[in-house]
Design an enzyme around this catalytic site. Structure first.
Site, short mmCIF file in Angstrom:
data_model
loop_
_atom_site.label_atom_id
_atom_site.label_comp_id
_atom_site.label_asym_id
_atom_site.label_seq_id
_atom_site.Cartn_x
_atom_site.Cartn_y
_atom_site.Cartn_z
N HIS A 54 0.86 -1.19 0.00
CA HIS A 54 0.00 0.00 0.00
C HIS A 54 0.89 1.24 0.00
CE1 HIS A 54 -3.85 -2.00 1.78
NE2 HIS A 54 -3.29 -2.75 0.85
N GLU A 56 1.15 3.85 1.87
CA GLU A 56 1.74 4.23 3.15
C GLU A 56 2.91 3.31 3.51
OE1 GLU A 56 -2.72 5.19 3.38
OE2 GLU A 56 -1.45 3.64 2.52
N CYS A 84 -5.96 2.29 5.70
CA CYS A 84 -6.63 1.05 6.08
C CYS A 84 -6.06 0.57 7.42
CB CYS A 84 -6.40 0.00 4.99
SG CYS A 84 -4.73 -0.70 4.97
N CYS A 87 -2.25 -0.27 7.27
CA CYS A 87 -1.39 0.91 7.15
C CYS A 87 -1.40 1.73 8.43
CB CYS A 87 -1.83 1.75 5.95
SG CYS A 87 -1.50 0.93 4.38
#
Length: 157
Positions: A54, A56, A84, A87
């Protein structure tokens, strides 16, 4: 405040670039320390076949590599969307001090990036969750923690 908007604009631009170049999902992130960008990331899940890639996480990996430390205390993260659960956990583990985000998790859900099932799963008892979770060999695993506690070479984090 203008600097903060510039950093967020960079995160949003990374997300849009990802969409336009088909590199991954519509997410971008920027990590800043002392007013300088030290890490950037965009979602690379489909490009790398890594479900943890992801934006991040990618930005955290770049920042920790650049600084040579796993501790990002004193840093801020700018995310094009509310992180999310994975993250958000990584942001806490990295000890990032402040999170700024643009779109919300509800906005993401409208684009079929819905994390609500994960939040619901966390609130359930282990035996009620969709994924079965069974404990094995606890006594053996505890010995590893005992060895960690006794080690004089450990690096706490």
């Amino acid at each position: 405040m203008e600097d903060k908007k510039a950093f967020m604009k960079k995160a949003i631009t990374l997300a849009m670039n990802n969409v336009e170049t088909d590199k991954g999902g519509p997410f971008g992130a920027v990590i800043v320390k002392d007013g300088q960008i030290i890490g950037t990331g965009s979602n690379l899940v489909t490009q790398t076949n890594d479900p943890t890639a992801h934006a991040e996480i990618v930005a955290i990996r770049e920042a920790t590599s650049k600084l040579g430390t796993f501790d990002l205390s004193g840093c801020e993260i700018y995310a094009s969307c509310e992180p999310c659960p994975m993250c958000l956990g990584a942001i806490y583990w990295a000890k990032i001090n402040k999170l700024y985000y643009a779109a919300t998790k509800d906005d993401a859900a409208k684009a079929n990036f819905d994390d609500s099932f994960i939040y619901k799963e966390f609130s359930l008892q282990k035996n009620e969750r969709r994924m079965s979770s069974l404990q094995l060999m606890r006594d053996d695993a505890i010995k590893v923690f005992e060895a960690w506690n006794q080690s004089d070479k450990k690096i706490p984090y």
